[in-house]
Enzyme design. Sequence first.
Site, PDB file in Angstrom:
ATOM      1  CE  LYS A   1      38.040  30.802  61.097  1.00 26.07           C
ATOM      2  NZ  LYS A   1      37.544  30.464  62.455  1.00 26.07           N
TER       3      LYS A   1
ATOM      4  CB  SER B   1      39.868  32.501  64.705  1.00 24.91           C
ATOM      5  OG  SER B   1      38.911  31.465  64.550  1.00 24.91           O
TER       6      SER B   1
ATOM      7  N   GLY C   1      34.640  28.203  67.564  1.00 26.83           N
ATOM      8  CA  GLY C   1      35.110  27.267  68.574  1.00 26.83           C
ATOM      9  C   GLY C   1      35.215  27.881  69.958  1.00 26.83           C
ATOM     10  N   GLY C   2      35.209  29.216  69.995  1.00 25.00           N
ATOM     11  CA  GLY C   2      35.246  29.920  71.272  1.00 25.00           C
ATOM     12  C   GLY C   2      34.708  31.324  71.072  1.00 25.00           C
ATOM     13  N   GLY C   3      33.609  31.400  70.314  1.00 27.06           N
ATOM     14  CA  GLY C   3      33.052  32.690  69.943  1.00 27.06           C
ATOM     15  C   GLY C   3      33.601  33.207  68.634  1.00 27.06           C
ATOM     16  CB  SER C   4      35.930  31.692  66.178  1.00 28.34           C
ATOM     17  OG  SER C   4      36.954  31.442  67.106  1.00 28.34           O
TER      18      SER C   4
END
Length: 609
Positions: free
Chosen positions: A209, A285, A306-309
């Site tokens: 990534k 993301s 960071g939030g399910g990314s």
Amino acid sequence: MGNFMREKGGGMVYKSLQEIDFGPHSQYLYVHSDVKAPRMTGLLVKVFAWGLEAPIFGGILSFFLKKNNLVHKLVSFASLQESPHFTPSHPYQESRSEDTKYLDADMSPPEKVQQAVDCLSPPIPRNPNFRRWTIMDYARAYTSGETTPTMVARRFIAFLQESSSKDLQMSFFINSDAEDILKQAAESTARYKRGEPISVLDGVPVAVKDEIDCLPYPTTGGTKWMHRVRKCTNDASCVSRLRSCGAMIVGKTNMHELGGGISGINPHYGAARNPYNRRKITGGSSSGSAAVVAAGLCPVALGVDGGGSVRLPAALCGVVGMKPTFACVPHDGVLPLNYTIGMVGILAATVEDALIAYAAIGGDASSRPFDNPVPKIGLPELKSANYSSLNIKMARYEKWFDDCSDNIRTCCSDAVANLCETYGWKTVDVTILDIESMRLAHYVTLATECSNAISGYLDKFDKSEMGWDIRVGLAMYATFDTNEYLNAQKIRNRQLEIHRKIFSMADVIVTPSTGVTAYTIEDDAVATGELDYINGAGLVRYMIAGNFLGLPAITVPVGYDSSGLPIGVQFIGKPWSESLLMYIASAMQTLCLSEQKKPEVFYDMLADD
């Protein structure tokens, strides 16, 4: 909201946890994410961004946005007994299980990878319908001489060009260097010719990534400007460890700009498209990383969660996504967009591939608290796995579990029931309190930390270089104050205790991975990005505990909706229980692997020439 909290002065007064029953018959009301924000793209999102950025009007607008979406009630003005808990680190403890192999912390990454290989069960039979190639498939093909890393590299380069054609526009990568790939491949091919491969990862294509430093590429974070103000001078530790195992790094994958969204629609580098349906989002993301694994270009890719990314796009693209315990993987060389919730994670074709990659990159993270023991990597002994021998208990909060689309509810319920029936495992009905408060507290934390991280760069680039959806996000992020951040950390402390109580009753928590499947990429969103907080809340519904509380979690594909889009089940574990999570995910995979379907866009990297 039930009798566990009451409203006072515009905020909530939370009842002491000692007075609360967590059992299945608790009468506490489940609070659904009632997001009040219309979908916006094009001119509308531009006007909204300008409004939020306006000195006075922006403050008024953000106040009502937070008020209408319960941020004020559940976070800003909440009254909590707990003190703030700023970092979700957990004292390292070995999980007591005869089915776990613990690796010495001083082992090299190739040695850890070999230990992972020794844990694996025999090769998975080829599904007559479809199965992705695995790391072990690549290693066997190279060792037998059926193909070489150089042949695979050439095939990868050709396939990548095809995926970027006008007809497909998959937008998998932000950067990929054919010359560098061929150089790595030649070195790996020479090692196999000498009979000296470094590990089973030698010559295996791995994508990274574009939030993670990886030479010779700049780190853009999905922006057009980040690489100008922050230079990439070294590989991140996770990338360095993969290289030391011989992995062939094939480029930097597309991502939602600054990790600030969940669609994977990037106005600068294109909307990453779902291989199961090119008109649908990948999720974000870590959008490109999920898509390249789903499309067969790589058996493994790195993301940041960071939030399910990691888990969210993995679920939408029908692959495995794993987020380890906070501070399990070194975070140096990763853009510091979120200090206490972001974590390097793995997207993989199978649980076994995730296990091998985890062995390579995990352990002795430099960000761990100095007074904690050095964490060891625990791996499940899948070779001798007798899934029926362990009495696994899975906590299930029915109201939360069922807060998803009908297709997902039915598919995930059937998958969990099949798991229990086949192996004699059990589900334990529980109540998990304050889930919506946790989601909003996580958002406040993410917003505040990202705003702080970006603030030092604000005078070094022009806002016109940013997507409009991210401009809205950053404008909103900047509105949170110290009191709101501290209250969010109090909620974090409260949730840590809530989850400790849940884990005293069960080994893992089971949920659907997302509340909705991949939605359509509308033409008006491609140029400006989009704001779709209603779908966003549905996508992240089950993701937050892993990040906000630093817990390990894994998603595994279990089926498809009526349109043929993938559905995943998620298992959330106790700190440092990665081995058990992979063990359970492997059991689920065994039941579902034969049902996997070939994506609309798929590349056979080990096909006969």
